[in-house]
Design a protein around this motif. Structure first.
Motif, short mmCIF file in Angstrom:
data_model
loop_
_atom_site.label_atom_id
_atom_site.label_comp_id
_atom_site.label_asym_id
_atom_site.label_seq_id
_atom_site.Cartn_x
_atom_site.Cartn_y
_atom_site.Cartn_z
N LEU A 135 0.82 -1.21 0.00
CA LEU A 135 0.00 0.00 0.00
C LEU A 135 0.85 1.26 0.00
CD1 LEU A 135 -2.86 -0.95 2.50
CD2 LEU A 135 -3.04 -0.65 0.03
N GLU A 136 1.87 1.28 0.84
CA GLU A 136 2.69 2.50 0.95
C GLU A 136 3.56 2.72 -0.28
OE1 GLU A 136 4.64 3.49 4.54
OE2 GLU A 136 3.04 2.74 5.84
N ALA A 137 3.98 1.64 -0.93
CA ALA A 137 4.80 1.78 -2.13
C ALA A 137 3.97 1.76 -3.40
CB ALA A 137 5.84 0.66 -2.18
N ASN A 138 2.68 1.41 -3.27
CA ASN A 138 1.76 1.35 -4.41
C ASN A 138 2.28 0.41 -5.49
OD1 ASN A 138 -0.55 1.98 -5.92
ND2 ASN A 138 0.44 3.70 -6.94
N VAL A 139 2.53 -0.84 -5.10
CA VAL A 139 3.06 -1.84 -6.03
C VAL A 139 2.18 -3.10 -5.99
CG1 VAL A 139 5.43 -1.03 -5.82
CG2 VAL A 139 4.60 -2.83 -4.27
N PRO A 140 2.22 -3.91 -7.05
CA PRO A 140 1.46 -5.17 -7.06
C PRO A 140 2.17 -6.24 -6.24
CG PRO A 140 2.72 -4.96 -9.09
CD PRO A 140 2.90 -3.66 -8.35
N VAL A 141 1.41 -7.24 -5.86
CA VAL A 141 1.96 -8.38 -5.13
C VAL A 141 1.85 -9.60 -6.03
CG1 VAL A 141 1.76 -9.88 -3.11
CG2 VAL A 141 1.29 -7.42 -2.90
N VAL A 142 2.98 -10.23 -6.31
CA VAL A 142 3.00 -11.40 -7.20
C VAL A 142 3.21 -12.65 -6.34
CG1 VAL A 142 4.10 -12.49 -9.18
CG2 VAL A 142 4.04 -9.99 -9.01
N PRO A 143 2.22 -13.53 -6.27
CA PRO A 143 2.41 -14.76 -5.49
C PRO A 143 3.35 -15.73 -6.19
CG PRO A 143 0.28 -14.79 -6.59
CD PRO A 143 0.88 -13.44 -6.86
N VAL A 144 4.30 -16.27 -5.45
CA VAL A 144 5.28 -17.21 -6.00
C VAL A 144 5.41 -18.38 -5.03
CG1 VAL A 144 7.66 -17.58 -6.72
CG2 VAL A 144 6.58 -15.38 -7.13
N VAL A 145 5.29 -19.60 -5.53
CA VAL A 145 5.42 -20.75 -4.64
C VAL A 145 6.52 -21.68 -5.13
CG1 VAL A 145 2.98 -20.63 -4.00
CG2 VAL A 145 3.70 -22.19 -5.80
N MET A 146 7.22 -22.25 -4.16
CA MET A 146 8.23 -23.26 -4.46
C MET A 146 7.68 -24.60 -4.00
SD MET A 146 10.61 -21.54 -5.91
CE MET A 146 11.78 -22.89 -6.06
#
Length: 252
Positions: A135-146
Motif C-alpha cells: 500500500l505505501e509503495a503502491n506496487v502489485p503483489v506477485v504470489p510465487v510458490v516453491m
C-alpha cells in the motif's frame, strides 16, 4: 552479478520447472510473496527469475568476522540480500521502511508473509507487513510458490539432496482499490489473507490459521518439557486447528 559460479551447478543438480514466469513485471517495483518451506527457497527463487530479487536478511549474516564472515558477506550481497537489524523496539518499522524504499526505487522485493520458515511444510497465517509495504509503495503483489525444496533441503539437514523442484508464479494481485488506506488493520488483514489464499491455491499446501513463529515456540516448549510428539488438544470450537481455506473466503 547473480550466481555466476554457483548458478550452473544449482541448475544442473536441481532442475526446476517454472510456470508463469511471464507474470513477473518487466519493470518497476513489485513484491514477490512466497511460501517458505526451506532455506533453499531464497536460493532458487532468484535463480529462475530474470530480474534481480532483493530480500531483507538479518544483519548477523553480514557482521561475522574472519574468512568465513567475509565469504558470507560476499555471498549474501551477491544474491541480493540487504541487511536489516532485527533487534530493538523499532526493528519492524525499520524493516518496513527499508522495504518500501526499495520498492519505490523500482526493485523486486522477495517477502515470506509467514515471517519464518514453515516447521512442517504447511502454510501458516501471514503477517500484515506485506500489505503495508504494498500500500505505501503502491506496487502489485506477485504470489510465487516453491514446491519440492523441502525435500532438497529437509529441515535440520546440512547437505542438500539433488532433486527436481517446481516454481509457480501467479497473476499479480492489484490492491489499488485500497489506495490511501495503509495503516487500516482491517484492510491490511484482508489483503494479507487474500495473498495467503492465493499462495495456498498455487502450492496445494494445507493452511493452518496460526502464526508459524508461535507454532515453533510451542514445539520448542513441548520438546523442552519432554512432551514432543504427544497429541495437542484442539482449541474448543476449532477442531484440530487446521483448515483447508482461509477465514472469510470461499473455497475455489
Amino acid at each position: 552479478m547473480k550466481y555466476v559460479f554457483l548458478g550452473p551447478w544449482l541448475r544442473l543438480l536441481f532442475p526446476c520447472k517454472v510456470i508463469g514466469a511471464e507474470y513477473i513485471p518487466a519493470e518497476g517495483g513489485a513484491i514477490l510473496a512466497g511460501n517458505h518451506i526451506s532455506v533453499a527457497d531464497s536460493f532458487f527463487t532468484p535463480l529462475y527469475i530474470k530480474r534481480r530479487v532483493t530480500y531483507l536478511a538479518k544483519s548477523e549474516y553480514f557482521t561475522e568476522k574472519g574468512v568465513k564472515g567475509t565469504i558470507k558477506r560476499w555471498f549474501f550481497s551477491g544474491v541480493g540480500q540487504v541487511p536489516i537489524d532485527r533487534s530493538g523496539a523499532n526493528a519492524a518499522r525499520a524493516a518496513l521502511d527499508t522495504g518500501i524504499r526499495l520498492l519505490k526505487q523500482g526493485h523486486i522485493l522477495g517477502i515470506y508473509p509467514e515471517g519464518t520458515r514453515s516447521p512442517d511444510a504447511k502454510l501458516y497465517k501471514g503477517k500484515t507487513g506485506v500489505a503495508r509495504m504494498a500500500l505505501e509503495a503502491n506496487v502489485p503483489v506477485v504470489p510465487v510458490v516453491m514446491i519440492g525444496t523441502e525435500k532438497v533441503n529437509p529441515i535440520g539437514s546440512k547437505v542438500w539432496r539433488p532433486g527436481r523442484i517446481k516454481m509457480i508464479v501467479g497473476r499479480p494481485l492489484d490492491f489499488s482499490r485500497y489506495e490511501g488506506m495503509a495503516g487500516d488493520r482491517f484492510v491490511e488483514r484482508s489483503m494479507t489473507d487474500e495473498i495467503m489464499y492465493r499462495i495456498m491455491e498455487l502450492s496445494g499446501q494445507q493452511y493452518v490459521d496460526k502464526y508459524a513463529a508461535k507454532v515453533k515456540e510451542d514445539l520448542a516448549a513441548a520438546a523442552a518439557a519432554g512432551t514432543a510428539g504427544r497429541p495437542v488438544r484442539p482449541v474448543e470450537g476449532r477442531g484440530p486447528g487446521t483448515v483447508t481455506r482461509l477465514p472469510g473466503t470461499k473455497a475455489g
